[in-house]
Design an enzyme around this catalytic site. Sequence first.
Site, PDB file in Angstrom:
ATOM      1  N   LYS A 171      40.696  40.495  47.572  1.00 26.58           N
ATOM      2  CA  LYS A 171      40.608  41.519  46.534  1.00 26.58           C
ATOM      3  C   LYS A 171      41.778  42.475  46.707  1.00 26.58           C
ATOM      4  O   LYS A 171      41.936  43.108  47.746  1.00 26.58           O
ATOM      5  CB  LYS A 171      39.285  42.289  46.626  1.00 26.58           C
ATOM      6  CG  LYS A 171      39.086  43.251  45.455  1.00 26.58           C
ATOM      7  CD  LYS A 171      37.785  43.990  45.568  1.00 26.58           C
ATOM      8  CE  LYS A 171      37.542  44.824  44.329  1.00 26.58           C
ATOM      9  NZ  LYS A 171      38.614  45.797  44.058  1.00 26.58           N
ATOM     10  N   LEU A 172      42.593  42.565  45.678  1.00 31.60           N
ATOM     11  CA  LEU A 172      43.828  43.336  45.768  1.00 31.60           C
ATOM     12  C   LEU A 172      43.603  44.796  45.375  1.00 31.60           C
ATOM     13  O   LEU A 172      42.847  45.093  44.455  1.00 31.60           O
ATOM     14  CB  LEU A 172      44.887  42.711  44.859  1.00 31.60           C
ATOM     15  CG  LEU A 172      45.281  41.274  45.248  1.00 31.60           C
ATOM     16  CD1 LEU A 172      46.135  40.643  44.163  1.00 31.60           C
ATOM     17  CD2 LEU A 172      46.007  41.251  46.581  1.00 31.60           C
TER      18      LEU A 172
ATOM     19  N   PHE B  95      46.340  35.550  39.077  1.00 28.66           N
ATOM     20  CA  PHE B  95      45.223  34.699  39.508  1.00 28.66           C
ATOM     21  C   PHE B  95      44.575  33.924  38.361  1.00 28.66           C
ATOM     22  O   PHE B  95      43.631  33.168  38.585  1.00 28.66           O
ATOM     23  CB  PHE B  95      44.157  35.500  40.271  1.00 28.66           C
ATOM     24  CG  PHE B  95      43.702  36.763  39.610  1.00 28.66           C
ATOM     25  CD1 PHE B  95      42.946  36.750  38.454  1.00 28.66           C
ATOM     26  CD2 PHE B  95      44.036  37.992  40.168  1.00 28.66           C
ATOM     27  CE1 PHE B  95      42.515  37.916  37.860  1.00 28.66           C
ATOM     28  CE2 PHE B  95      43.611  39.174  39.579  1.00 28.66           C
ATOM     29  CZ  PHE B  95      42.844  39.134  38.423  1.00 28.66           C
TER      30      PHE B  95
ATOM     31  N   LYS C 189      32.319  40.437  43.964  1.00 31.17           N
ATOM     32  CA  LYS C 189      33.095  41.180  44.954  1.00 31.17           C
ATOM     33  C   LYS C 189      32.345  41.236  46.282  1.00 31.17           C
ATOM     34  O   LYS C 189      31.134  41.440  46.305  1.00 31.17           O
ATOM     35  CB  LYS C 189      33.359  42.605  44.462  1.00 31.17           C
ATOM     36  CG  LYS C 189      34.364  42.683  43.340  1.00 31.17           C
ATOM     37  CD  LYS C 189      34.739  44.105  43.029  1.00 31.17           C
ATOM     38  CE  LYS C 189      33.632  44.852  42.328  1.00 31.17           C
ATOM     39  NZ  LYS C 189      34.096  46.140  41.772  1.00 31.17           N
TER      40      LYS C 189
END
Length: 982
Positions: free
Chosen positions: A326-327, A433, A515
């Site tokens: 997760k950026l 992505f 997430k």
Amino acid sequence: MAEDDTEMRDEDAVEEEHMMYGHGTMTEEELNEKYPNRPHNHSKTLPFHDLFLTLFNPLNENKKKPTGPVTARKKQGPHGPHTSPNEIRRAIIERFISRWRKEVGNDIYPAFRLIVPEKDRDRGMYGLKEMILGKLLIRVMKINKNSEDGYNLLHWKLPGVKSTSAMAGDFAGRCFEVISKRPMRTTPGDMTIAEVNELLDRLSVAQKEENQRPIIEEFYKRMNAEELMWLIRMILRQMKVGATEKTIFDIWHPDAENLFNISSSLRRVCWELYDPDVRLEGDDRGICLMQCFQPQLAAFQMRSMEQMVAKMNQTEDDPTFWIEEKLDGERMQLHMVEDDEVPGGMRFGFWSRKAKDYTYLYGNGFLDENAALTRHIKDAFNDGVRNVILDGEMITWDPREDTMVPFGTLKTAALSEQKNPFSTGNRPLYRVFDCLYLNDVNLTRYTLRKRREALVASITSIHRRMEIHEYHEARQASEIEPLLRQVVAEASEGLVLKNPRSEYRLNERNDDWIKVKPEYMTEFGEALDCVVIGGYYGSGNRGGKLSSFLCGLRVDDIHVSQGANPQKCWSFFKVGGGFAAGDYAEVRHRTEGKWFDWDVKNPPKEWIELGGQDRQYERPDVWIKPEDSIVISVKAASVAPTDQFRTGLTLRFPRFKKLRVDKDWKSALSVNEFHALKSRAEDEKKDKQFKVDDARRKRSGRKRKREVIIQGQEDDVKTPYAGPATKVFEGLNFLIVTEALKPVKKSKADLEQLVKANGGNVVASEKDPSTIIIADRNLVKVASLQKRDERNIVRPPWLIDCVKQSELDIGRPSLLLPFEPHHLFYTRTSEAGKYDHNIDEYGDSYARDVTADELLALFNRMPAKITHDYDSAEVLEQLNEHGHELDAMPGCMFHGLTVYCEGGVTAEARRLLEFADGRIAKSLTDSELTHVVVPKDSPKLRDVRKAVSSNKEQPRIVTEAWVVDSWQEKTLLDEEREHSSP
């Protein structure tokens, strides 16, 4: 319909439309060319004051109607008997829209721009915040900024001077108070909605104060105080009218929300969907090039990694799921299309998740000399790519350290890159992505795996400029934790799990993307004791009172220059959660008369240092000397680097624990002491597991008896097979052909044991026509049976439902449940439709008790009678990402807690726990157990302590008063106060 409207239009309506649309970013001719079928109003728009008199005020009054803790109370009202607030809300909006269509026409865009201004992407930002607006109003009304009203406008969060302070924390409300004393009009003005829009368009392009002031003066002359209050809310885009855009869109047109999701254009929603009978079809329902859309979002993590993986819809043929880092950047969509008029032959567009256009920053073409990105990525697109839409994250990259920079520096890095494209400083890096559109083909209906293939075929990574985001392919939940450890060690945000078999769903959160963020164990013992050095006034219910506090660390002797104040503190964090009314009262009692207003021009540098030096980041409204202050104990999730506080570090999600009346500023935590504590905690943490790790590893050792599931769907209880549990299958033969896939996976052996445990026989052949055939996959054997069309094939969930219902009906004869349509994998032709009468029109069974999950699914299938006015997942995400605590909201107070209630705990306490997002555990051995609630003076306390002593994580043992008091105080109170069990 649009042509008919044109023929019937009066001259005022034509002139008004020209006024509104003749001076925008597009000329009227361009608008007619782009929207040839747009509607035209036959009459002038309604008066501006009609918006709040007939829409906003009624909606707000309806919002104030009381509701109970679990379901809304239905009351007798003007809209009929037992009308719910949701139904009243819809009726108010429907009445306004109906009136507009009748009295004005089908072009409702002018009204919607003011009703949902935060969704209007066509009007630029005003560049006006509360402070600037306050200064403008002071000049327009010609009042002294140091007068009572001038002070109240500029210090709108503070209690008003000689005022009831009812409007403290509400800027528009404070403006209403001040304007009401010196209005140019006492009755509503004559401005129409069109005139207000035209002036707001001018205000958005004015930007400079000398150009904005005449426009504000015009509003002031032509509006009364209430009109101006609502106008200010529109300018600030903070409406809070008691209904969301989802409700308003749905009432306007059934496809309105979908069109907004794919276009982010309020104008299109109004102009293309003015006729409710004309529906979106085909390509109109999908994304388009150079048209911003609302992207798919990731759902929040669930209770355990196994549960998250179970949501990935794995199959035996394809059990994989994907794990991505997760950026920590800004979600960005890139559009590229062939265009001969742009140097380089390709035109670009960049939009953020909130539909903000960033093309000016990242570039409109390969040869754009002012581009922070596009001039570096010409070689990224493979031959044959004519147009494409990419979804990804724009992050800040430090090429010197070759590492990602935390969020907050992206725009600065991009602007620097524009000026010096070949510097070695921080730069934007686009991590891609997903590929959603390629060479005129919309890919959103394709699976993620297929979209990834398209991405790899069309894009080549450009090192540290534009790169394809890597993913790890996994099959088991146990593969998540090592990756989570790795990304956290590298200071990343967490992970995202993705289902490679899923489609792309616009503006939606579902279990296809989940997430995973780490929740740390307590790093610094139970709490940190810090001194309060500042205070912030709240808004809403806490308006006019100190609701959160700035805490600091004492500066040690080695940091204090000779002759400097020994009480000097560095700002460290803000805390507002966990305070009860009594705590606020105690703080007021101990600090009353000791606070000083913060003077921006002359800050108390000898006492307090803030982050940002002269910029004074996180400056408080008031400050206090440490010697006059208090020490509070706080706990937090973790420590994070920041430039907002002088220490360079801050606490993530701090929560007040208690007031340390036994300590003074000298015994509060110092800078050196904290760094020593942090260093020690980091060494200890290396070998500890994250709290989120819930993987249940199989234990090796002695051989166990075969386990069999003898209960239902959600909480399977496993026990050694020891004869029949019920007699529901007595005398029946079963042929088990395949395992169970849904709602939970069970092996073929498990199903056979389940049949035996409940009185049935398992056979190896279907020759006996009375044998019940069980299957959940289309194997060769199953296909052969279907081809013969002689027998029904039953799904495994029917077995589980029969057992579960028999266990619920203890004391009664065990009866087989009649088949329901979803119980049958295949129904022979002669019995088609035979079992439909066993359920109602929505799928609710007449013969068995449904589970909570099934009931929720039933509700979701029912036609929408009531529109939900918010996306709860989005609210949670915003709170989480902006540093707010979920437990600060009463409805989420017990979020993340797993609680076991001992016998004797009242039903009220249980209901409050569940209502406020807590999970009730069924046993003291629950691996996620965080709390045990016991009645006061419980005689079983010793037994409870013994039972949880072997738990990996020790739960807190509290009385039920902790639950009730937390609810009454509207915040999660500390467990160790009077609520802990002795």
